[in-house]
Design an enzyme around this catalytic site. Sequence first.
Site: not given
Length: 355
Positions: A53, A55, A78, A87, A170, A172, A289, A291, A293
């Site tokens: 971690h 620390e 933690c 930690c 689509s 681009w 990502e 369409g 719908t």
Amino acid sequence: MLSPTDLAHLGAAIELGEHGLFSTTPNPRVGCVLVRDGETLGRGWHVRCGEAHAEANALADAGGYTAGATAYVSLEPCCFQGRTPPCADALIDAGIRRVVAAMTDPHPRVRGQGFERLRQAGIEVSAAQLPAAEALNRGWIKRLREGRPWVRLKAAISLDGRTAMASGESKWITGAEARADVQYWRARSCAVLTGAGTVRADDPRLTVRDERFAVEGRIRQPLRVVVSAAAEVPEDAAVLAGGDALIACGRGAGDRADVALHRQLGDRVDLAALLDHLGARECNEVLVEAGPTLLGGFVEADLWDELILYVAPQLLGSAARPLAMLPLVRMEQATKGKIVAVARFGDDLRLTIER
């Protein structure tokens, strides 16, 4: 009350935590700075789950010369044995005099108990709830509190709000700079989600390919999730090749389904149940990502937190496909958000919109 010096060092710790944007999941992104008499002794950040971690890395960087120092951490240390030792105990053993944290850890096994262990060891504790620290781990925080990841919708539209021609063409809408920026959002996400229609039309990989997001020579790939009521995903789809992929389907999809999450009525995928499933898989941030719908499904069900919208300076016409399919008929039904950031990429704009 934190001093300006305290806040400056906490800011440095948060910036260190940002180094883990692309690698620490499912753990939180954490940074730590050790300071004594105005001198920085050590700096560290959490790189990967299962590794040291922040620390511990800062203490190692200091080389053992930490007695009497102040530890500035972006998250409460933690206090339980997980994949690595607590930690809080490491800071106690290192002779740290004071700990200043940018926020309390919402984990049910911590929630102030890390601070209490430090106080019991005679260490002075100062804590804040800095917005920058919370923003660094908003997906992790939401998963701990609600059991679901932070949902980020991504889309590219024309000036008239269209995402593709009526034929589905689509490529681009936006330029190369905007498309390259999408790699950033994928790289920080635990999962990238799309629909079967997009897979059949565009055959996307949904992977991270930009070496800018490699950490210590490795690119962490997000889980790819395809939503398909009947699991109608081509077996040779690019999204299923290499790395982890998941098909979320409705009732009666057969053996191809990885997880069946159908609504009680009908065969549509239950998006809320899907998010619960991803939360159980320790996904902190999900990038959608998709369409119109599927995108509309997330908006209609009120299951989104953020919208990343790329706007290109062109018009696609009234017959082109909309951003989202939403059955709205009255102004009072409108979905509202707030623009929190605007950036330019080549000729395109990126709007960051939150609920």
